[in-house]
Each structure stands twice: as C-alpha cells, then as structure tokens.
Scaffold this motif. Structure first.
Motif, PDB file in Angstrom:
ATOM      1  N   PRO A 245       0.595  -1.125   0.006  1.00 38.70           N
ATOM      2  CA  PRO A 245       0.035   0.122  -0.005  1.00 38.70           C
ATOM      3  C   PRO A 245       1.027   1.249   0.072  1.00 38.70           C
ATOM      4  O   PRO A 245       2.007   1.267   0.355  1.00 38.70           O
ATOM      5  CB  PRO A 245      -0.672   0.080   1.508  1.00 38.70           C
ATOM      6  N   LEU A 246       0.322   2.405  -0.491  1.00 35.28           N
ATOM      7  CA  LEU A 246       0.947   3.805  -0.716  1.00 35.28           C
ATOM      8  C   LEU A 246       0.570   4.266   0.776  1.00 35.28           C
ATOM      9  O   LEU A 246      -0.344   4.437   1.202  1.00 35.28           O
ATOM     10  CB  LEU A 246       0.318   4.429  -1.658  1.00 35.28           C
ATOM     11  N   GLY A 247       1.450   4.852   1.444  1.00 38.63           N
ATOM     12  CA  GLY A 247       1.514   5.446   2.830  1.00 38.63           C
ATOM     13  C   GLY A 247       1.109   4.463   3.980  1.00 38.63           C
ATOM     14  O   GLY A 247       1.692   3.182   3.708  1.00 38.63           O
ATOM     15  N   VAL A 262      -0.109  15.594   4.832  1.00 34.83           N
ATOM     16  CA  VAL A 262       0.775  16.089   3.659  1.00 34.83           C
ATOM     17  C   VAL A 262       0.550  17.368   3.465  1.00 34.83           C
ATOM     18  O   VAL A 262       1.450  18.063   3.141  1.00 34.83           O
ATOM     19  CB  VAL A 262       0.517  15.022   2.459  1.00 34.83           C
ATOM     20  N   LEU A 263      -0.834  17.756   3.415  1.00 31.35           N
ATOM     21  CA  LEU A 263      -0.957  19.244   3.348  1.00 31.35           C
ATOM     22  C   LEU A 263      -0.377  20.176   4.323  1.00 31.35           C
ATOM     23  O   LEU A 263      -0.220  21.437   4.229  1.00 31.35           O
ATOM     24  CB  LEU A 263      -2.485  19.628   2.991  1.00 31.35           C
ATOM     25  N   ALA A 264      -0.372  19.630   5.537  1.00 28.64           N
ATOM     26  CA  ALA A 264       0.232  20.382   6.620  1.00 28.64           C
ATOM     27  C   ALA A 264       1.435  20.127   6.623  1.00 28.64           C
ATOM     28  O   ALA A 264       2.387  20.838   7.673  1.00 28.64           O
ATOM     29  CB  ALA A 264      -0.325  19.964   7.879  1.00 28.64           C
ATOM     30  N   ALA A 269       6.815   9.492   3.986  1.00 29.96           N
ATOM     31  CA  ALA A 269       7.897   9.869   2.902  1.00 29.96           C
ATOM     32  C   ALA A 269       7.153   9.485   1.549  1.00 29.96           C
ATOM     33  O   ALA A 269       7.313  10.044   0.558  1.00 29.96           O
ATOM     34  CB  ALA A 269       9.188   9.144   3.138  1.00 29.96           C
ATOM     35  N   ASP A 270       6.716   8.408   1.313  1.00 28.50           N
ATOM     36  CA  ASP A 270       6.368   7.606  -0.047  1.00 28.50           C
ATOM     37  C   ASP A 270       5.313   8.554  -0.768  1.00 28.50           C
ATOM     38  O   ASP A 270       5.125   8.937  -1.709  1.00 28.50           O
ATOM     39  CB  ASP A 270       5.938   6.092  -0.005  1.00 28.50           C
ATOM     40  N   VAL A 271       4.180   8.987   0.121  1.00 23.63           N
ATOM     41  CA  VAL A 271       3.015   9.798  -0.179  1.00 23.63           C
ATOM     42  C   VAL A 271       3.538  11.292  -0.323  1.00 23.63           C
ATOM     43  O   VAL A 271       3.209  11.558  -1.599  1.00 23.63           O
ATOM     44  CB  VAL A 271       1.978   9.768   0.958  1.00 23.63           C
ATOM     45  N   VAL A 272       4.560  11.596   0.285  1.00 23.99           N
ATOM     46  CA  VAL A 272       5.074  13.023  -0.181  1.00 23.99           C
ATOM     47  C   VAL A 272       5.744  12.992  -1.532  1.00 23.99           C
ATOM     48  O   VAL A 272       5.668  13.867  -2.118  1.00 23.99           O
ATOM     49  CB  VAL A 272       6.023  13.310   1.218  1.00 23.99           C
ATOM     50  N   TYR A 276       4.403  15.289  -4.592  1.00 19.40           N
ATOM     51  CA  TYR A 276       5.460  16.225  -5.277  1.00 19.40           C
ATOM     52  C   TYR A 276       5.929  15.957  -6.830  1.00 19.40           C
ATOM     53  O   TYR A 276       5.803  16.773  -7.527  1.00 19.40           O
ATOM     54  CB  TYR A 276       6.561  16.684  -4.373  1.00 19.40           C
ATOM     55  N   SER A 277       6.242  14.729  -6.950  1.00 17.49           N
ATOM     56  CA  SER A 277       6.483  14.237  -8.105  1.00 17.49           C
ATOM     57  C   SER A 277       5.287  14.491  -9.258  1.00 17.49           C
ATOM     58  O   SER A 277       5.769  15.328 -10.319  1.00 17.49           O
ATOM     59  CB  SER A 277       6.956  12.884  -8.286  1.00 17.49           C
ATOM     60  N   LEU A 278       4.348  14.146  -9.025  1.00 15.46           N
ATOM     61  CA  LEU A 278       3.247  14.057  -9.961  1.00 15.46           C
ATOM     62  C   LEU A 278       2.684  15.767 -10.210  1.00 15.46           C
ATOM     63  O   LEU A 278       2.346  16.265 -10.952  1.00 15.46           O
ATOM     64  CB  LEU A 278       1.887  13.174  -9.681  1.00 15.46           C
TER      65      LEU A 278
END
Ligand code: URA
Length: 436
Positions: A245-247, A262-264, A269-272, A276-278
């Motif tokens: 799973p992601l995150g 993430v917005l805060a 790390a993987d979700v972040v 940012y990459s997309l």
C-alpha cells in the motif's frame, strides 16, 4: 451512420480480425443509444480482451467514447487546466493533497474522481468522510467551483463519457476489467472530456494494481500517452510500484487524515514523494515551470506557507464540508473496535501485499462488495511495518479499526497472509520511471 451487423463484427474480432473506424463508432453509438444489448457488447468486450486492439482501432474507439457525451468547455478559465489520474491502487490518496497544492500554484484542476473499485480505493469515498462534503455536483456547479477556487473534486457527471460508465459496469461483471485497450480507452475518454490542456497519469504496477507486471503497465502508460497526443493533449505518465500500500493508511477517513498531514507539511515519505513528483509534472504541463526541481520547490512553498491547506479548506466549504477537519482530525469518523495484527516471527518484512490488504479493507466495509453497498468511512487499516522494515516477534504489523466482528472474521485471514517475514530485503523503489 451506416448500419452494420453486430454479429459479423463480434465474429471478426473473435477471430483476430480488425474493426474499422466507422464500425467502432457505430458500436459505441448503438450501445449508448440502448440499441445494442449488454450481452452482445459483453461478448465483443471479451473478444477485445482476448485479441486486443491495434492503434488504428483504439483511437477511433476512444474518440467515440469521448464523443458519447458532453465535453466540458473551460476555455473561459485563463489558468492552464491540468488533471491527474491514477490507474487505481491501495492506500492511494494522492489526488487529495495534490489538487489543492497544484491549484495553490496557479493551475486549474477540474478533477472528476471515482469510487472504490474492486480492492482499490476511490477518492470520492475518501472525500465523503469529511462531514457534509458533497461530491455530486452538476456541470454548472463543477465549472463554477473550479473557476472560483482553482480546483474541484466531484464525481463523473451523468452526461460525460456515458459510454465509459456503462461499459465499465459491464466489464466489472464480465471479467473484462484488466485489458490494456479497455483500461486505456476508459481512462482517456473520461479525462479528455474534462476539456483539459494536460494530464498526468500515475500508472500502477504490482499485486495491488490492475496491471500486475511492469511491461504491461509500461505498455498501458505508452498507449495512454499516445491517445493523448493523437487528441492534442499532452500526457506525462509515471510508473509506480503497487506491491504494497501507498503510505500508512488504508481506508477512507484515515486516508483523509493522512492527506491532511501531507498538506500540513508532514505525512509518510512515499506519499509525499509521489505527490510532489506528480505535482511537479502538472506544473510543467501547465507551462508555469520548466524543470522538476524548481516545480517541486514551488509546491513545497505552497505547503509551508499554508496556501495549499487554505485552498483545500475553501473547496471543502464550497462543497458543503466542514473545513475544521484541517485542524481537528477528531471530526473524522473512527470505527469503534480495535484489532492488532502482530508479527509471528522476527526478521524483515519481505511482503506487505497491497491486494490482500485492499480486499481485507473491502471486507471490513471500507469498500463495496456490491455496487449498492454503503461504505463505512471509519473503518481503517493502519500499516505499521512495510517491506524492508525490521520487526521483532510480537511487534504490531497493522492496527485495524472495525465496526462489525463478523467482518473482522472475514478480513483477518487476508491480513494474516499479507505479511511475510524473513531475510533482509531492500526497500522497493516507488517511482519506476516516467513516460511522455
Ligand atoms: N480506471 C478506469 O477509469 N477505467 C479502467 O478501466 C480501469 C481503471
């Protein structure tokens, strides 16, 4: 439009022949107008599933699906319009932090999302865990929200790509979902109907994805990039791993909480990394940045200044949700009971199977077993140990929040087999490559 014999077309496709553009357009038009019964369409879909489509077949088929309904007219919005779509995964909440972050940088994001499908989660279900949040917007309201706030997150309207909605439902019940041309045409017809200038695709590969192996995911990505360029819309695809799973969070309200993290400025790390990459690719496609590292810095600034979170709160209010979830996560529902899955041995996590965990989530009520089921937004699986992590016997691998004991009984064997503990193994790469 010239009439064709559907039986002759089905037989030709069944025998490995090629269908002509005019024939493909006729099939979509007849099916959308209810003149072609589901059983004949299902038979044709199975023939396509088995024999595939050539490029000469896929382009007119996709264009016909796109033309089966309305195409959004967003030309009056001056900002570049870019959207993102994922081919579907477990714990994939990326769209939620991504859209406000990118919108805060000046890109308009008219995002139409889906519900959970099979073992994969859906953005709409996650959004609806915010008290009051409404994802059913009519066309005018959808356009008004993106025009005013820079992004919108709603469901696919009834009038856009109706052929996809119907064909998708038929595929879901006839074993014809994991087909490259059918997935590519499904995704691209509805995304191109949004009237966007660019599209970023997250194409997943692994146990929790529809495309299990990397070559088929790569082929799917290349096909969708090709459909986009034939249509005049630039597409960048990112190939990402979905074996685990992601995150950390799998569910709905808990995935919303992780997205808010993430917005805060926090979050796993993987979700972040993927957000940012997309996001960087979206800024590049929108023409407001030209390289990934400056684009990323701009996104980071939108987060650290609080602009991205503020943007999300504006849209939450516009769609009747409670914006206080940003500060007070206790407003999100949590299922009442707890179960902890512990490690049977000491060693390294070698497998943390996305598909098993996704199916366990559905059994717990985080997704639907039948179309008409309601989602239990408070059900959650929190993944405490992922591939490459060292664990000792008795350490917690996952924490489950559930509402119904019988459902836990159904989910538990899947959770127990999802983890494999053994010899040391490297942490897998999340981003495998970019196409387009
Ligand atoms: N997502 C879609 O929208 N369509 C598919 O066919 C598969 C995933």
């Amino acid at each position: 439009m010239k009439h064709h014999s559907i039986i002759e077309l089905i037989e030709r496709k069944r025998d490995g022949g090629t269908l002509l553009p005019d024939e493909l357009k006729w099939i979509i038009a007849e099916y959308t107008a209810d003149r072609l019964p589901d059983y004949q369409m299902a038979s044709l879909l199975m023939a396509i599933f088995i024999n595939g489509f050539s490029t000469e077949e896929l382009a007119p088929w996709t264009e016909a699906m796109l033309g089966s309904g309305e195409v959004l007219e967003l030309g009056h919005i001056p900002a570049p319009k870019v959207d993102k779509h994922s081919t579907g995964g477990v714990g994939d909440k990326i769209s939620i932090p991504l859209a406000p972050m990118v919108a805060a940088c000046g890109i308009a994001v008219p995002m139409m999302s889906g519900r959970g499908l099979g073992h994969t989660g859906g953005t709409l279900d996650k959004l609806e865990s915010i008290p009051g949040f409404r994802t059913r917007l009519d066309r005018d309201e959808f356009v008004a929200v993106v025009e005013r706030y820079g992004f919108v997150m709603g469901g696919q309207s009834e009038t856009m790509a109706p052929a996809d909605r119907r064909i998708y439902a038929l595929r879901d019940s006839t074993g014809t979902v994991p087909s490259l041309p059918l997935i590519a045409s499904s995704i691209m017809s509805k995304k191109l109907a949004e009237g966007i200038d660019g599209l970023v695709l997250d194409v997943k590969t692994g146990s929790g994805a529809f495309m299990k192996d990397e070559p088929s995911a790569r082929a799917l990505a290349e096909t969708m990039v090709g459909i986009g360029s034939a249509h005049g819309t630039r597409v960048i695809a990112t190939l990402t791993g979905m074996d685990q799973p992601l995150g950390r969070e799998v569910g709905n309200a808990n995935e919303m909480a992780e997205s808010l993290d993430v917005l805060a400025g926090g979050g796993p790390a993987d979700v972040v990394e993927l957000t940012y990459s997309l996001g960087a690719d979206m800024l590049i496609l929108g023409g407001i940045e030209s390289d990934r590292s400056t684009a990323r810095a701009r996104l980071e600034a939108a987060v650290s200044s609080g602009a991205a979170m503020e943007k999300f709160q504006e849209v939450i209010v516009a769609q009747d949700g409670d914006p206080n979830v940003a500060e007070d996560r206790s407003l999100l529902p949590v299922a009442p009971h707890r179960f902890e899955l512990t490690a049977p041995d000491s060693g390294f996590v070698r497998r943390c199977d996305a598909r098993d965990i996704g199916v366990a989530g559905v059994r717990l009520g985080a997704g639907r077993e039948r179309k008409e089921d309601n989602v239990d937004h408070g059900v959650s699986i929190s993944v405490e140990a992922k591939v490459g992590d060292r664990v000792e016997r008795g350490d917690v691998l996952a924490i489950v929040a559930y509402s119904d004991e019988d459902r836990l009984v159904g989910a538990r064997p899947l959770l127990e087999r999802a983890w494999e503990i053994g010899d040391e193994i490297a942490k897998p790469e999340l981003i495998i490559g970019h196409i387009g």
